[in-house]
Motif scaffolding. Sequence first.
Motif, PDB file in Angstrom:
ATOM      1  N   GLY A  43       0.842  -1.191   0.000  1.00 23.88           N
ATOM      2  CA  GLY A  43       0.000   0.000   0.000  1.00 23.88           C
ATOM      3  C   GLY A  43       0.876   1.238   0.000  1.00 23.88           C
ATOM      4  N   ALA A  44       0.327   2.355  -0.418  1.00 32.30           N
ATOM      5  CA  ALA A  44       1.119   3.586  -0.477  1.00 32.30           C
ATOM      6  C   ALA A  44       0.215   4.795  -0.322  1.00 32.30           C
ATOM      7  CB  ALA A  44       1.886   3.671  -1.797  1.00 32.30           C
ATOM      8  N   PHE A  45       0.700   5.788   0.400  1.00 30.73           N
ATOM      9  CA  PHE A  45       0.048   7.082   0.551  1.00 30.73           C
ATOM     10  C   PHE A  45      -1.379   6.959   1.076  1.00 30.73           C
ATOM     11  CE2 PHE A  45       3.458   7.993  -2.473  1.00 30.73           C
ATOM     12  CZ  PHE A  45       4.069   9.054  -1.824  1.00 30.73           C
ATOM     13  N   GLY A  46      -1.498   6.224   2.185  1.00 31.96           N
ATOM     14  CA  GLY A  46      -2.788   6.205   2.862  1.00 31.96           C
ATOM     15  C   GLY A  46      -3.176   7.578   3.369  1.00 31.96           C
ATOM     16  N   SER A  47      -2.188   8.420   3.609  1.00 34.88           N
ATOM     17  CA  SER A  47      -2.435   9.815   3.970  1.00 34.88           C
ATOM     18  C   SER A  47      -1.539  10.705   3.123  1.00 34.88           C
ATOM     19  CB  SER A  47      -2.156  10.055   5.459  1.00 34.88           C
ATOM     20  OG  SER A  47      -0.802   9.785   5.777  1.00 34.88           O
ATOM     21  N   VAL A  48      -1.978  11.914   2.892  1.00 31.80           N
ATOM     22  CA  VAL A  48      -1.252  12.868   2.063  1.00 31.80           C
ATOM     23  C   VAL A  48      -1.057  14.148   2.872  1.00 31.80           C
ATOM     24  CG1 VAL A  48      -1.348  14.304  -0.024  1.00 31.80           C
ATOM     25  CG2 VAL A  48      -2.120  11.928  -0.103  1.00 31.80           C
ATOM     26  N   THR A  49       0.194  14.594   2.984  1.00 34.30           N
ATOM     27  CA  THR A  49       0.462  15.833   3.709  1.00 34.30           C
ATOM     28  C   THR A  49       0.024  17.026   2.870  1.00 34.30           C
ATOM     29  OG1 THR A  49       2.725  15.823   2.848  1.00 34.30           O
ATOM     30  CG2 THR A  49       2.373  14.853   5.012  1.00 34.30           C
ATOM     31  N   ARG A  50      -0.421  18.065   3.561  1.00 30.88           N
ATOM     32  CA  ARG A  50      -0.922  19.261   2.876  1.00 30.88           C
ATOM     33  C   ARG A  50       0.164  20.309   2.663  1.00 30.88           C
ATOM     34  NH1 ARG A  50      -4.503  15.374   3.380  1.00 30.88           N
ATOM     35  NH2 ARG A  50      -6.689  16.007   3.333  1.00 30.88           N
ATOM     36  N   ASP A  51       1.201  20.296   3.483  1.00 29.03           N
ATOM     37  CA  ASP A  51       2.276  21.283   3.376  1.00 29.03           C
ATOM     38  C   ASP A  51       3.615  20.571   3.303  1.00 29.03           C
ATOM     39  OD1 ASP A  51       0.999  24.082   3.838  1.00 29.03           O
ATOM     40  OD2 ASP A  51       0.122  22.825   5.409  1.00 29.03           O
ATOM     41  N   ARG A  52       4.534  21.178   2.590  1.00 29.77           N
ATOM     42  CA  ARG A  52       5.860  20.594   2.431  1.00 29.77           C
ATOM     43  C   ARG A  52       6.871  21.295   3.332  1.00 29.77           C
ATOM     44  NH1 ARG A  52       7.825  17.415  -1.362  1.00 29.77           N
ATOM     45  NH2 ARG A  52      10.021  16.920  -1.037  1.00 29.77           N
ATOM     46  N   TYR A  53       7.643  20.482   4.032  1.00 28.52           N
ATOM     47  CA  TYR A  53       8.744  21.001   4.839  1.00 28.52           C
ATOM     48  C   TYR A  53      10.027  20.283   4.436  1.00 28.52           C
ATOM     49  CZ  TYR A  53       5.044  23.024   7.674  1.00 28.52           C
ATOM     50  OH  TYR A  53       3.954  23.737   8.089  1.00 28.52           O
ATOM     51  N   GLU A  54      11.129  20.982   4.525  1.00 27.50           N
ATOM     52  CA  GLU A  54      12.427  20.415   4.183  1.00 27.50           C
ATOM     53  C   GLU A  54      13.438  20.723   5.279  1.00 27.50           C
ATOM     54  OE1 GLU A  54      13.536  18.474   1.863  1.00 27.50           O
ATOM     55  OE2 GLU A  54      11.735  18.369   0.618  1.00 27.50           O
ATOM     56  N   SER A  92      11.511  15.716   8.189  1.00 26.37           N
ATOM     57  CA  SER A  92      10.771  16.973   8.077  1.00 26.37           C
ATOM     58  C   SER A  92       9.347  16.839   8.625  1.00 26.37           C
ATOM     59  CB  SER A  92      10.718  17.427   6.613  1.00 26.37           C
ATOM     60  OG  SER A  92       9.836  16.621   5.838  1.00 26.37           O
ATOM     61  N   LEU A  93       8.822  15.606   8.654  1.00 29.12           N
ATOM     62  CA  LEU A  93       7.500  15.375   9.237  1.00 29.12           C
ATOM     63  C   LEU A  93       7.573  15.290  10.754  1.00 29.12           C
ATOM     64  CD1 LEU A  93       6.138  12.645   6.774  1.00 29.12           C
ATOM     65  CD2 LEU A  93       5.867  15.126   6.647  1.00 29.12           C
ATOM     66  N   SER A  94       8.662  14.680  11.248  1.00 34.81           N
ATOM     67  CA  SER A  94       8.864  14.558  12.692  1.00 34.81           C
ATOM     68  C   SER A  94      10.336  14.271  12.963  1.00 34.81           C
ATOM     69  CB  SER A  94       7.999  13.434  13.271  1.00 34.81           C
ATOM     70  OG  SER A  94       8.326  13.210  14.638  1.00 34.81           O
ATOM     71  N   PRO A  95      10.980  15.039  13.865  1.00 39.96           N
ATOM     72  CA  PRO A  95      12.402  14.792  14.170  1.00 39.96           C
ATOM     73  C   PRO A  95      12.676  13.403  14.724  1.00 39.96           C
ATOM     74  CG  PRO A  95      11.728  16.951  14.982  1.00 39.96           C
ATOM     75  CD  PRO A  95      10.475  16.238  14.543  1.00 39.96           C
ATOM     76  N   ARG A  96      11.661  12.713  15.240  1.00 42.48           N
ATOM     77  CA  ARG A  96      11.897  11.391  15.831  1.00 42.48           C
ATOM     78  C   ARG A  96      12.406  10.399  14.780  1.00 42.48           C
ATOM     79  NH1 ARG A  96       7.711   7.733  14.871  1.00 42.48           N
ATOM     80  NH2 ARG A  96       5.828   8.633  13.950  1.00 42.48           N
ATOM     81  N   TYR A  97      12.101  10.631  13.492  1.00 49.74           N
ATOM     82  CA  TYR A  97      12.585   9.732  12.450  1.00 49.74           C
ATOM     83  C   TYR A  97      14.107   9.782  12.321  1.00 49.74           C
ATOM     84  CZ  TYR A  97       7.806   8.933  10.789  1.00 49.74           C
ATOM     85  OH  TYR A  97       6.480   8.570  10.689  1.00 49.74           O
ATOM     86  N   HIS A  99       9.575  25.779   5.309  1.00 47.92           N
ATOM     87  CA  HIS A  99       8.330  25.494   4.593  1.00 47.92           C
ATOM     88  C   HIS A  99       8.557  25.790   3.114  1.00 47.92           C
ATOM     89  CE1 HIS A  99       4.305  26.493   2.901  1.00 47.92           C
ATOM     90  NE2 HIS A  99       3.959  25.443   3.610  1.00 47.92           N
ATOM     91  N   TYR A 100       8.194  24.836   2.268  1.00 48.05           N
ATOM     92  CA  TYR A 100       8.362  24.963   0.820  1.00 48.05           C
ATOM     93  C   TYR A 100       6.996  24.936   0.151  1.00 48.05           C
ATOM     94  CZ  TYR A 100      13.451  24.251   0.281  1.00 48.05           C
ATOM     95  OH  TYR A 100      14.818  24.387   0.279  1.00 48.05           O
ATOM     96  N   ARG A 101       6.870  25.699  -0.896  1.00 50.80           N
ATOM     97  CA  ARG A 101       5.725  25.583  -1.805  1.00 50.80           C
ATOM     98  C   ARG A 101       6.205  25.863  -3.209  1.00 50.80           C
ATOM     99  NH1 ARG A 101       4.107  30.288  -4.012  1.00 50.80           N
ATOM    100  NH2 ARG A 101       4.489  32.240  -2.892  1.00 50.80           N
ATOM    101  N   TYR A 102       5.502  25.292  -4.194  1.00 46.79           N
ATOM    102  CA  TYR A 102       5.838  25.577  -5.577  1.00 46.79           C
ATOM    103  C   TYR A 102       5.550  27.043  -5.899  1.00 46.79           C
ATOM    104  CZ  TYR A 102       6.426  20.699  -7.097  1.00 46.79           C
ATOM    105  OH  TYR A 102       6.878  19.423  -7.286  1.00 46.79           O
ATOM    106  N   THR A 103       6.348  27.610  -6.762  1.00 49.45           N
ATOM    107  CA  THR A 103       6.023  28.929  -7.299  1.00 49.45           C
ATOM    108  C   THR A 103       4.780  28.831  -8.184  1.00 49.45           C
ATOM    109  OG1 THR A 103       7.548  28.497  -9.135  1.00 49.45           O
ATOM    110  CG2 THR A 103       8.398  29.779  -7.284  1.00 49.45           C
ATOM    111  N   THR A 104       4.111  29.938  -8.322  1.00 54.01           N
ATOM    112  CA  THR A 104       3.001  30.011  -9.274  1.00 54.01           C
ATOM    113  C   THR A 104       3.568  30.214 -10.673  1.00 54.01           C
ATOM    114  OG1 THR A 104       2.817  32.404  -9.054  1.00 54.01           O
ATOM    115  CG2 THR A 104       1.555  31.054  -7.496  1.00 54.01           C
ATOM    116  N   TRP A 105       2.705  30.141 -11.664  1.00 51.88           N
ATOM    117  CA  TRP A 105       3.157  30.396 -13.037  1.00 51.88           C
ATOM    118  C   TRP A 105       3.790  31.792 -13.143  1.00 51.88           C
ATOM    119  CZ3 TRP A 105       3.609  27.003 -16.913  1.00 51.88           C
ATOM    120  CH2 TRP A 105       2.863  25.823 -16.859  1.00 51.88           C
ATOM    121  N   GLN A 106       3.151  32.771 -12.503  1.00 48.86           N
ATOM    122  CA  GLN A 106       3.683  34.143 -12.578  1.00 48.86           C
ATOM    123  C   GLN A 106       5.024  34.254 -11.855  1.00 48.86           C
ATOM    124  OE1 GLN A 106       0.945  37.197 -11.352  1.00 48.86           O
ATOM    125  NE2 GLN A 106       2.518  38.811 -11.319  1.00 48.86           N
ATOM    126  N   GLU A 107       5.103  33.668 -10.659  1.00 47.90           N
ATOM    127  CA  GLU A 107       6.372  33.707  -9.922  1.00 47.90           C
ATOM    128  C   GLU A 107       7.480  32.999 -10.685  1.00 47.90           C
ATOM    129  OE1 GLU A 107       4.783  33.761  -5.273  1.00 47.90           O
ATOM    130  OE2 GLU A 107       4.879  31.859  -6.398  1.00 47.90           O
TER     131      GLU A 107
END
Length: 483
Positions: A331-342, A393-398, A440-448
């Motif tokens: 199985g894969a991706f039973g849950s999906v994170t809403r925000d990206r952290y690096e 990035s999801l949890s320092p315990r990893y 916190h990371y997010r993709y740029t928009t087309w304009q950005e």
Amino acid sequence: MNWNWFGDPDYWASRLVYQRMLAAIYLVAFVVALNQFRALLGEHGLLPVPRFLARVRFRESPSLFHLHYSDRFFTIVAATGALVSAVLLAGLADGLPIWAHMALWTVPWVLYLSIVNVGQIWYSFGWESLLLEAGFLTIFTGPSHIEPAVPMVWLLLWLLFRLEFGAGMIKMRGDRCWRDLTCLYYHHETQPMPGPLSWYFHHLPKPLHRVEVAANHVAQLVVPFALFAPQPVATVAACVVIATQGWLVLSGNFSWLNVVTITLAVSAVDGSLLPLSPPTLDEPPAWYRGVVLALFAGVAVLSYWPIRNLVGRTQLMNYSFNRLHLVNTYGAFGSVTRDRYEVIIEGTDAEEISPDTRWREYEFKGKPGDPYRRPRQIAPYHLRLDWMLWFVSLSPRYGARWLPELVTRLLSGDRQTLKLLRGNPFPDTPPRFVRARLFHYRYTTWQERRETRAWWVREPVGTVVRTCRLADDGTPVPVGLPD
């Protein structure tokens, strides 16, 4: 007894292609081990194998390394696996007797099992068990001069069914966004390791994202049943699997998960449709038929646990019910994170830390770092450290067991560790201080993207590892994770 049902020459070409593809994946897996094990698992690695073997018995983790471990021996094991995989890929085993063909295919399975069972968190991903289970079944698929055994085709299809249906069920039981068809609003941006096209996939219209999710549900929850239908229905079902997995290959980096899935789907294709003609095929001996039927019965028994897991209320994802990684649940991706952290690791050679200190960033080969660097195509190769940093990035315990040691290795300028990185910002002398921050990371928009040429927008949001250094006597100052 009439054994006409046992073999089917129509699967000769598909078996040939399947074996070549799996041998290629084995080859990649062993090359990954050769390139990365010293820094991750070696005698002086982040999680040394000798330390693991000292506390784990053979019956708990079957591996050749219980007999002996050294970095040189690990190199021999991985190099032998790569060599045998290359021999199989080149088709040099096709003319062997059945027993010799089986013995040769057993070699990479035993060697890779030995690596996985001492690999600890670096080898804790579902595609490791998937490769081992597929590799074990392939031992019994037979050389090219005998008819493909129909029971072996069924066993490969049963593995593919569990892989696809399990992935579909974990989604339906997991994150609500899979049920309301919105998961792809986030997934392409927050997946562990985006690829060069992931930015474009993310910016597809939202209605198309919903269509993608609905199509995924059909491909994983409905199509797998058609794999067991007569031809040409089974071939159509296999082509649907191949197409959907190819879409995933284009949209992200998931090691060899998608490629193994495609390889398994090839085994369901009617070989008469492929541009390969079988030679005059030999009838398999009685002992081979007996071995295949015994294997079929064994898989049927072991299937009790994954079936119970599939129909149970609390489905496990990517779990092996035995130490040999046979007949697993997937199985894969039973849950999906809403925000990206690096996790961004930085160092400095300044004598003292001040608000004006210039920090230099360590860039990794696959994971996002520099916002102006386009994500790379890595899969089917696997960057284990990059993947695990996504979990941190999801949890320092990893990273509790190995992240402080990673920072220490950077402070000491360890060459093996630095080989895992894209580059060394301190080529002359190691840094005096190192820290790890969370962004916190997010993709740029087309304009950005048009205005800045950047792929990402990022901002710091916290600390993962506080600023640290090595003591004057060369011993590392303890690196503590934040409370």
